[in-house]
Design a protein around this motif. Structure first.
Motif, PDB file in Angstrom:
ATOM      1  N   THR A  57       2.033   5.836  10.866  1.00  0.00           N
ATOM      2  CA  THR A  57       1.161   4.901  10.150  1.00  0.00           C
ATOM      3  C   THR A  57       1.930   4.134   9.080  1.00  0.00           C
ATOM      4  O   THR A  57       1.611   2.983   8.785  1.00  0.00           O
ATOM      5  CB  THR A  57      -0.031   5.627   9.494  1.00  0.00           C
ATOM      6  OG1 THR A  57       0.458   6.663   8.635  1.00  0.00           O
ATOM      7  CG2 THR A  57      -0.968   6.205  10.532  1.00  0.00           C
ATOM      8  N   ALA A  58       2.945   4.768   8.503  1.00  0.00           N
ATOM      9  CA  ALA A  58       3.785   4.084   7.518  1.00  0.00           C
ATOM     10  C   ALA A  58       5.040   3.518   8.161  1.00  0.00           C
ATOM     11  O   ALA A  58       5.468   2.404   7.850  1.00  0.00           O
ATOM     12  CB  ALA A  58       4.164   5.041   6.389  1.00  0.00           C
TER      13      ALA A  58
ATOM     14  N   TRP B 161       0.823  -1.211   0.000  1.00  0.00           N
ATOM     15  CA  TRP B 161       0.000   0.000   0.000  1.00  0.00           C
ATOM     16  C   TRP B 161       0.858   1.263   0.000  1.00  0.00           C
ATOM     17  O   TRP B 161       0.609   2.192  -0.756  1.00  0.00           O
ATOM     18  CB  TRP B 161      -0.934   0.015   1.200  1.00  0.00           C
ATOM     19  CG  TRP B 161      -1.316   1.421   1.570  1.00  0.00           C
ATOM     20  CD1 TRP B 161      -0.842   2.156   2.608  1.00  0.00           C
ATOM     21  CD2 TRP B 161      -2.193   2.295   0.840  1.00  0.00           C
ATOM     22  NE1 TRP B 161      -1.380   3.424   2.597  1.00  0.00           N
ATOM     23  CE2 TRP B 161      -2.209   3.529   1.519  1.00  0.00           C
ATOM     24  CE3 TRP B 161      -2.967   2.143  -0.302  1.00  0.00           C
ATOM     25  CZ2 TRP B 161      -2.967   4.613   1.074  1.00  0.00           C
ATOM     26  CZ3 TRP B 161      -3.732   3.218  -0.741  1.00  0.00           C
ATOM     27  CH2 TRP B 161      -3.727   4.433  -0.052  1.00  0.00           C
ATOM     28  N   TRP B 162       1.898   1.295   0.840  1.00  0.00           N
ATOM     29  CA  TRP B 162       2.693   2.517   0.942  1.00  0.00           C
ATOM     30  C   TRP B 162       3.510   2.771  -0.308  1.00  0.00           C
ATOM     31  O   TRP B 162       3.814   3.925  -0.629  1.00  0.00           O
ATOM     32  CB  TRP B 162       3.566   2.476   2.199  1.00  0.00           C
ATOM     33  CG  TRP B 162       2.743   2.644   3.435  1.00  0.00           C
ATOM     34  CD1 TRP B 162       2.509   1.743   4.425  1.00  0.00           C
ATOM     35  CD2 TRP B 162       1.973   3.810   3.782  1.00  0.00           C
ATOM     36  NE1 TRP B 162       1.660   2.252   5.363  1.00  0.00           N
ATOM     37  CE2 TRP B 162       1.313   3.524   4.999  1.00  0.00           C
ATOM     38  CE3 TRP B 162       1.788   5.058   3.184  1.00  0.00           C
ATOM     39  CZ2 TRP B 162       0.481   4.447   5.634  1.00  0.00           C
ATOM     40  CZ3 TRP B 162       0.955   5.979   3.816  1.00  0.00           C
ATOM     41  CH2 TRP B 162       0.319   5.666   5.018  1.00  0.00           C
TER      42      TRP B 162
ATOM     43  N   GLY C 254       3.938   8.640   4.791  1.00  0.00           N
ATOM     44  CA  GLY C 254       2.758   8.601   5.660  1.00  0.00           C
ATOM     45  C   GLY C 254       2.230   9.986   5.950  1.00  0.00           C
ATOM     46  O   GLY C 254       1.016  10.235   5.915  1.00  0.00           O
TER      47      GLY C 254
ATOM     48  N   THR D 195       0.673  11.413   2.782  1.00  0.00           N
ATOM     49  CA  THR D 195      -0.577  10.745   2.414  1.00  0.00           C
ATOM     50  C   THR D 195      -1.749  11.318   3.191  1.00  0.00           C
ATOM     51  O   THR D 195      -2.817  11.600   2.624  1.00  0.00           O
ATOM     52  CB  THR D 195      -0.466   9.229   2.658  1.00  0.00           C
ATOM     53  OG1 THR D 195       0.587   8.693   1.852  1.00  0.00           O
ATOM     54  CG2 THR D 195      -1.776   8.532   2.299  1.00  0.00           C
TER      55      THR D 195
ATOM     56  N   ILE E 278      -4.338   1.550   6.177  1.00  0.00           N
ATOM     57  CA  ILE E 278      -3.394   2.482   6.787  1.00  0.00           C
ATOM     58  C   ILE E 278      -3.343   2.331   8.299  1.00  0.00           C
ATOM     59  O   ILE E 278      -2.262   2.229   8.898  1.00  0.00           O
ATOM     60  CB  ILE E 278      -3.776   3.936   6.414  1.00  0.00           C
ATOM     61  CG1 ILE E 278      -3.489   4.198   4.933  1.00  0.00           C
ATOM     62  CG2 ILE E 278      -3.022   4.946   7.284  1.00  0.00           C
ATOM     63  CD1 ILE E 278      -4.004   5.542   4.442  1.00  0.00           C
TER      64      ILE E 278
END
Length: 271
Positions: free
Chosen positions: A253-254, A86-87, A219, A222, A117
Motif C-alpha cells: 500500500t505504501a 500521507w505516508w 505501510g 500503519t 491508503i
C-alpha cells in the motif's frame, strides 16, 4: 493452521501470478479493482463498521475512487503526490502512537485515510503495469518487498533485541529493519547487474530502492497501528491461515505508489 496456510497458498499464488503478470488493460484494472474492493471491505471494519451494508458500500466507494482516477492520466501524479505526503504523515502517526489517535478524526477520519491508503496503492500498480517493462517493474517491486520481509524475519530472530515500534508491532526490531533493507538492496543490485545497468546509475537506483523498502515498512506498521487500536490481529479471515487481503498487501500500500512516483519523476512516461 499450517495445513490451512499451505492450501490457501496453493490457489492464492497462481491466482496472484496470473492476475499481476498475465492480464492487461481493462482485465488488469478489473483484477486490481477486486483487490482494492476487498481491502476496502476490510478497512471499513478497522474504521469501526461491523454491518455488511456499510462495509460493502465503502468497498464500492474505494473502487469508484480508483475508477475515477482512470478517467485522465493528468490525475495520476497528484494522486501519487498525495499518497507520498500521507505516508510521511503516517511515519509521525506510528512514532507517536497511541497519542496520535486523538488526531485521526474518528470513524470519518479513518474512512478518509483508507481511501488515501488503498486507492493510490491500486493506482500505483496500474502505473507500473502501464510503463515500459511493466511486468518486470511489478516483479522488481515484489522482490524488494519480499526480500525485506524475509530479511527482517531472519535478522530479527537472530539479532532483534531493540524493538522498532513496540507500541505498534512488538515483533519488529531495528535489526530486522536493517537486515531486510540489506537483503532488498542485494536483490536490487543483482537485478541491476543482470540487466547490465551502467555502474553510474547504481547508486541513485539503490537509493530509490531503499526508499521504497523503508516506506513498505511504514505501510506494514500503519496497518498494524490501526489493527492494534481496534484490538484485532487480522484484518479479516478471507484468506484462511493468512488473515485478510490487507494483511497481505500492507507493505505494498505504501511501496507501490512511492515506487510509481519515483519512476515517473525520474523520467518514465505513461503511454
Amino acid at each position: 493452521m499450517l495445513k490451512q496456510r499451505i492450501i490457501t497458498a496453493l490457489w492464492l499464488i497462481p491466482l496472484a501470478l496470473l492476475g499481476f503478470f498475465a492480464l492487461e488493460g481493462r482485465a488488469f484494472l478489473a483484477f486490481i479493482s477486486v483487490i482494492v474492493a476487498l481491502a476496502g471491505w476490510e478497512w471499513a471494519r478497522l474504521a469501526g463498521f461491523e454491518g455488511q451494508k456499510q462495509r460493502i458500500g465503502y468497498a464500492w466507494t474505494v473502487v469508484a475512487g480508483l475508477l475515477l482516477l482512470n478517467i485522465s492520466t493528468a490525475w495520476v501524479l497528484p494522486a501519487l503526490y498525495l499518497a507520498g505526503i500521507w505516508w510521511l504523515l503516517a511515519i509521525a502517526m506510528v512514532v507517536t502512537f497511541p497519542n496520535s489517535i486523538a488526531f485521526w478524526g474518528g470513524r470519518l477520519g479513518k474512512l478518509v485515510m483508507g481511501l488515501i491508503i488503498i486507492v493510490p496503492a491500486g493506482l500505483g500498480l496500474q502505473v507500473l503495469k502501464a510503463l515500459p517493462q511493466g511486468n518486470m517493474l511489478i516483479l522488481s517491486l515484489m522482490l524488494l518487498v519480499w526480500g525485506a520481509d524475509i530479511g527482517a524475519y531472519f535478522f530479527g530472530r537472530a539479532f532483534g533485541k531493540k524493538k522498532l515500534a513496540p507500541r505498534v508491532s512488538p515483533g519488529k526490531s531495528w535489526a530486522g529493519l536493517f537486515g531486510g533493507l540489506f537483503c532488498s538492496l542485494c536483490i536490487a543490485a543483482g537485478l541491476l547487474w543482470y540487466f547490465q545497468v551502467p555502474l553510474v546509475q547504481f547508486i541513485p537506483v539503490l537509493l530509490g530502492a531503499a526508499l521504497v523498502v523503508l516506506f513498505s515498512v511504514v505501510g506494514d506498521l500503519t496497518e498494524s497501528m490501526f489493527k492494534r487500536q481496534v484490538g484485532i490481529k487480522d484484518s479479516s479471515q478471507l484468506l484462511p491461515g493468512h488473515g485478510g487481503v490487507l494483511d497481505r498487501i500492507d507493505s505494498l500500500t505504501a511501496a507501490a505508489p512511492v515506487f510509481a512516483l519515483l519512476l515517473l519523476l525520474s523520467g518514465w512516461v505513461l503511454p
